[in-house]
Design a protein around this motif. Structure first.
Motif, mmCIF file in Angstrom:
data_model
loop_
_atom_site.group_PDB
_atom_site.id
_atom_site.type_symbol
_atom_site.label_atom_id
_atom_site.label_comp_id
_atom_site.label_asym_id
_atom_site.label_seq_id
_atom_site.Cartn_x
_atom_site.Cartn_y
_atom_site.Cartn_z
ATOM 1 N N VAL A 394 -0.307 18.945 -35.735
ATOM 2 C CA VAL A 394 -0.726 18.312 -36.881
ATOM 3 C C VAL A 394 -0.426 17.436 -36.735
ATOM 4 O O VAL A 394 0.682 16.685 -37.205
ATOM 5 N N LYS A 395 -1.238 15.877 -36.472
ATOM 6 C CA LYS A 395 -0.785 14.748 -36.294
ATOM 7 C C LYS A 395 -0.818 13.904 -37.757
ATOM 8 O O LYS A 395 -2.036 13.715 -38.929
ATOM 9 N N SER A 396 0.359 12.916 -38.017
ATOM 10 C CA SER A 396 0.151 12.323 -39.577
ATOM 11 C C SER A 396 -0.001 11.166 -39.802
ATOM 12 O O SER A 396 0.813 10.541 -38.479
ATOM 13 N N VAL A 397 -1.522 9.876 -40.302
ATOM 14 C CA VAL A 397 -1.447 8.917 -39.834
ATOM 15 C C VAL A 397 0.241 7.874 -40.242
ATOM 16 O O VAL A 397 0.862 8.343 -41.745
ATOM 17 N N GLY A 398 -0.013 6.730 -39.724
ATOM 18 C CA GLY A 398 1.559 6.607 -39.906
ATOM 19 C C GLY A 398 2.928 6.574 -40.017
ATOM 20 O O GLY A 398 3.889 6.066 -39.472
ATOM 21 N N ALA A 399 2.891 8.348 -39.281
ATOM 22 C CA ALA A 399 3.830 8.330 -39.224
ATOM 23 C C ALA A 399 4.545 7.467 -37.824
ATOM 24 O O ALA A 399 3.630 7.635 -36.775
ATOM 25 N N LEU A 400 5.762 7.865 -38.067
ATOM 26 C CA LEU A 400 6.632 6.865 -36.835
ATOM 27 C C LEU A 400 7.408 7.940 -35.513
ATOM 28 O O LEU A 400 7.499 8.839 -36.100
ATOM 29 N N PRO A 401 6.779 7.517 -34.424
ATOM 30 C CA PRO A 401 7.167 8.576 -33.084
ATOM 31 C C PRO A 401 8.806 8.500 -33.050
ATOM 32 O O PRO A 401 9.180 8.390 -33.165
ATOM 33 N N MET A 402 8.770 10.321 -33.870
ATOM 34 C CA MET A 402 10.051 10.451 -33.210
ATOM 35 C C MET A 402 10.534 11.072 -31.583
ATOM 36 O O MET A 402 11.738 11.107 -31.621
ATOM 37 N N ALA A 403 9.566 11.293 -30.721
ATOM 38 C CA ALA A 403 10.275 11.779 -29.524
ATOM 39 C C ALA A 403 11.077 11.131 -29.219
ATOM 40 O O ALA A 403 12.756 11.688 -28.638
ATOM 41 N N PRO A 404 11.390 9.731 -28.943
ATOM 42 C CA PRO A 404 12.270 8.542 -28.252
ATOM 43 C C PRO A 404 13.029 9.008 -29.420
ATOM 44 O O PRO A 404 14.398 8.741 -28.059
ATOM 45 N N PHE A 405 13.366 9.314 -30.617
ATOM 46 C CA PHE A 405 14.587 9.206 -31.468
ATOM 47 C C PHE A 405 15.137 10.332 -30.848
ATOM 48 O O PHE A 405 16.542 10.428 -30.683
ATOM 49 N N ALA A 406 14.143 11.578 -30.399
ATOM 50 C CA ALA A 406 14.722 13.000 -29.941
ATOM 51 C C ALA A 406 15.548 13.002 -28.931
ATOM 52 O O ALA A 406 16.642 13.332 -28.479
ATOM 53 N N LEU A 413 25.290 10.179 -23.462
ATOM 54 C CA LEU A 413 25.349 8.772 -23.043
ATOM 55 C C LEU A 413 24.589 7.938 -23.087
ATOM 56 O O LEU A 413 24.874 6.786 -23.202
ATOM 57 N N VAL A 414 23.304 7.938 -23.267
ATOM 58 C CA VAL A 414 21.859 7.413 -23.332
ATOM 59 C C VAL A 414 21.982 7.068 -25.094
ATOM 60 O O VAL A 414 22.474 5.749 -25.296
ATOM 61 N N TRP A 415 22.530 7.780 -25.715
ATOM 62 C CA TRP A 415 22.750 8.010 -27.383
ATOM 63 C C TRP A 415 24.356 6.121 -27.341
ATOM 64 O O TRP A 415 24.181 5.515 -28.104
#
Ligand code: SF4
Length: 479
Positions: A394-406, A413-415
Motif C-alpha cells: 500500500v503506497k501512502s501519499v506524500g511518504a518519502l521514499p525510503m529505499a535509497p536510505f535503506a 562503505l557507502v555510508w
C-alpha cells in the motif's frame, strides 16, 4: 512523482492559527493536569497501569466467557441484551428497539461507539429526533461538525465561536462568551429537552461481567439526566469494554479520571445494574444493552490486539506532538491521535489502504506509550501497521521514499563515504532542491550544520590514544 504532502501535513498546514491555538492549549492543559494529579496521588503509577493492562489483556483473552457472563447477569437483572456484528447491525438494532417502544425523540450522552457507526444521521433519516446532551457534542451537533477529541470533542473551537453558534441558533440573545454564561444557557435549553424525550441512549465506560453493572462517567451529569425521566434506556457498547469483576471498577475509574481530565474521579460516576425495580421511584422501565463487534474480533485476531485495551481517556492525544499540531480532524476518522492511528486502519479493515498513512504520521517518540493508563505499546503497533502496509504494497501519499536510505544504511562503505561527503551540504542551496517532499520537509525545519565523518575521526584518535596509554603502562621500569 510523489504528492507534495502527507494528508495530516496538508491538513495541518491549512489550519487557522486560532484553531491551532485552541487545540494546543486544550491538549497542553490536559497533559499538565494529568501529570500533577497522577504523580501527586500515586508514588508509582507505572505499576498501576501495568496492572490495568494485564486485567484488560486477560479479559480480551477470555472475551467469549466474559460476554456470556455479562449477558446472563444483565438478563437476570431485567435488561435485554443484543449482539450486533457490524455497524449496520448495530444501527438497525437500536432503530428496531426505538420503533418497538414508539420513540420519536431521544437524548443521547457522549458515546464514541455511536460516533463510530454514525448513529445520529441514521436515526434522523428514520424520523427520530436525537439530541446530544454532552455540551461539547451538543455544540458539534448545532454546527453540523464532527468531534476532534475523545474527551473534549470541541477542543478545536474557542469560546467566541461557541457564543456565535448560540446566537445563530437562538439559544442566546447576545454574543456573551463567558464560559459560565454559555454553560447556563445550554443547561436551560437542554433541561426542557430531557422531559420531552422518550428514550435515552448512552455508551458505557466499563461493564462488569460479574454483576452486569455498567459504569458511566460524565462531568455534566447528562447521562443520568437523560435516563431519569424516560421509559427506555439503550446502552451501546463495544465488546472490549468488559471487565471481569466489580472490584476492577476501582482501578479503572481511578486511572480514567486522572488520565482523561486530571481529576481524581469524574464528577458523576454512575453504576447501572438494570431497569427500574418496582420499588424504585424513577428510572427507565426498559433497558437494552447492545454489545457491538464492528471489526473488534478482527482486531483481536491481528498483531495489534493490544489496542483493544484502550479505555478512551485521550491522554495519548493530549501528549502527541503530531495531534497537537494537526487536531483530530486530520485523522479522517472518529478516532484521532495515536490511538486513532492504530485503531482506525485496523478496525475499519476495508479502509486500510485509505488510512494506511496514519501510522506513518508519527515520530515514534513514545510519549503516547508513557502516558497510556493501560500500557498500550502504541509505537510498536504503529511499526507493525507500517509493516502491514509494506507487505500489502500500500503506497501512502506524500511518504518519502525510503529505499535509497535503506541502501545507504545497510552498506558500511557507502555510508562512510556519504557521511564524509555530506559536509558539502553546508555549501549547497539544499532548500532549492527540486524534490517536492524534501522541499516541504525543509520548509518547516532548519537543518543543523553537517558534521559527517568527524565522529569516526574522533573515535579513531581515541582508540589510538587508549592503545598508547596501555602500552606505556606496561613499561618495564617497574619490574
Ligand atoms: S490508547 Fe491509551 S492513552 Fe490513548 S486513549 Fe486509549 S487508553 Fe488512553
Amino acid at each position: 512523482m510523489y504528492a507534495s504532502k502527507q494528508p495530516i501535513d496538508s491538513y495541518a498546514s491549512k489550519m487557522t492559527d486560532e484553531k491551532r491555538h485552541s487545540v494546543y492549549d486544550g491538549t497542553s492543559s490536559g497533559t499538565y493536569k494529568r501529570y500533577s494529579v497522577l504523580f501527586k496521588d500515586y508514588e508509582d503509577p507505572d505499576a498501576l497501569r501495568k496492572l490495568a493492562g494485564k486485567v484488560k489483556d486477560h479479559t480480551l483473552s477470555h472475551l467469549p466467557k466474559y460476554l456470556e457472563q455479562a449477558e446472563k447477569k444483565l438478563t437476570e437483572n431485567g435488561a435485554t441484551v443484543h449482539f450486533a456484528d457490524s455497524d449496520a447491525d448495530a444501527r438497525d438494532t437500536v432503530l428496531a428497539i426505538l420503533k418497538k417502544h414508539g420513540v420519536k425523540r431521544l437524548t443521547k450522552s457522549k458515546s464514541m461507539a455511536a460516533e463510530e457507526i454514525h448513529l445520529n444521521p441514521h436515526l434522523e433519516r428514520n424520523g427520530i429526533e436525537c439530541l446530544e446532551s454532552d455540551l461539547g457534542e451538543f455544540i458539534i451537533q448545532l454546527d453540523d461538525d464532527i468531534p476532534s477529541h475523545i474527551v473534549k470533542p470541541i477542543i478545536h473551537k474557542n469560546r467566541n465561536e461557541i457564543a456565535e453558534t448560540f446566537l445563530r441558533e437562538g439559544i442566546a440573545e447576545d454574543l456573551n462568551n463567558d464560559p459560565e454564561t454559555i454553560t447556563r444557557r445550554a443547561r436551560s435549553y437542554l433541561r426542557k429537552k430531557y422531559f420531552e424525550a422518550e428514550a435515552g441512549i448512552t455508551g458505557a465506560n466499563f461493564v462488569s461481567a460479574e454483576s452486569g453493572r455498567i459504569a458511566l462517567v460524565t462531568n455534566e451529569g447528562n447521562a443520568r439526566f437523560g435516563m431519569a425521566p424516560v421509559p427506555v434506556h439503550i446502552v451501546l457498547v463495544g465488546i472490549e469494554k468488559l471487565l471481569p469483576r466489580d472490584k476492577d471498577f476501582g482501578l479503572f475509574l481511578n486511572l480514567l479520571g486522572r488520565s482523561a481530565t486530571g481529576q481524581q474521579l469524574t464528577v458523576y460516576t454512575q453504576f447501572v445494574g438494570g431497569p427500574r425495580h418496582p420499588d424504585q421511584p424513577s428510572g427507565p422501565e426498559h433497558m437494552h444493552v447492545v454489545f457491538m463487534n464492528n471489526g473488534r474480533t478482527d482486531v483481536l485476531k491481528s498483531n495489534c490486539r493490544e489496542i483493544l485495551r484502550c479505555i478512551r481517556c485521550s491522554a495519548c492525544q493530549n501528549v502527541c506532538p503530531v495531534y497537537r499540531q494537526s487536531s483530530g480532524h486530520a485523522y479522517r476518522s472518529v478516532y484521532g491521535g495515536p490511538v486513532g492511528a492504530v485503531l482506525s486502519p485496523i478496525l475499519f479493515g476495508d479502509r486500510f489502504a485509505e488510512l494506511a498513512d496514519l501510522p506513518k504520521a508519527s515520530s515514534l517518540c513514545g510519549a503516547c506509550n508513557e502516558v497510556c493508563p493501560v500500557d498500550i505499546p502504541i509505537p510498536d503497533l504503529l511499526l507493525r501497521l507500517r509493516d502491514k502496509a509494506k507487505v500489502e504494497k500500500v503506497k501512502s501519499v506524500g511518504a518519502l521514499p525510503m529505499a535509497p536510505f535503506a541502501v545507504l544504511a545497510t552498506s558500511p562503505l557507502v555510508w562512510r563515504t556519504a557521511m564524509t561527503a555530506s559536509k558539502m551540504m553546508n555549501h549547497l542551496p539544499i532548500q532549492y532542491t527540486p524534490v517536492a517532499p524534501l522541499q516541504n520537509w525543509l520548509n518547516q525545519r532548519t537543518l543543523p550544520k553537517w558534521q559527517g565523518g568527524d565522529f569516526r575521526k574522533w573515535m579513531k584518535g581515541r582508540q589510538s590514544e587508549t592503545t598508547e596509554t596501555k602500552e606505556s603502562s606496561k613499561s618495564p621500569s617497574n619490574d
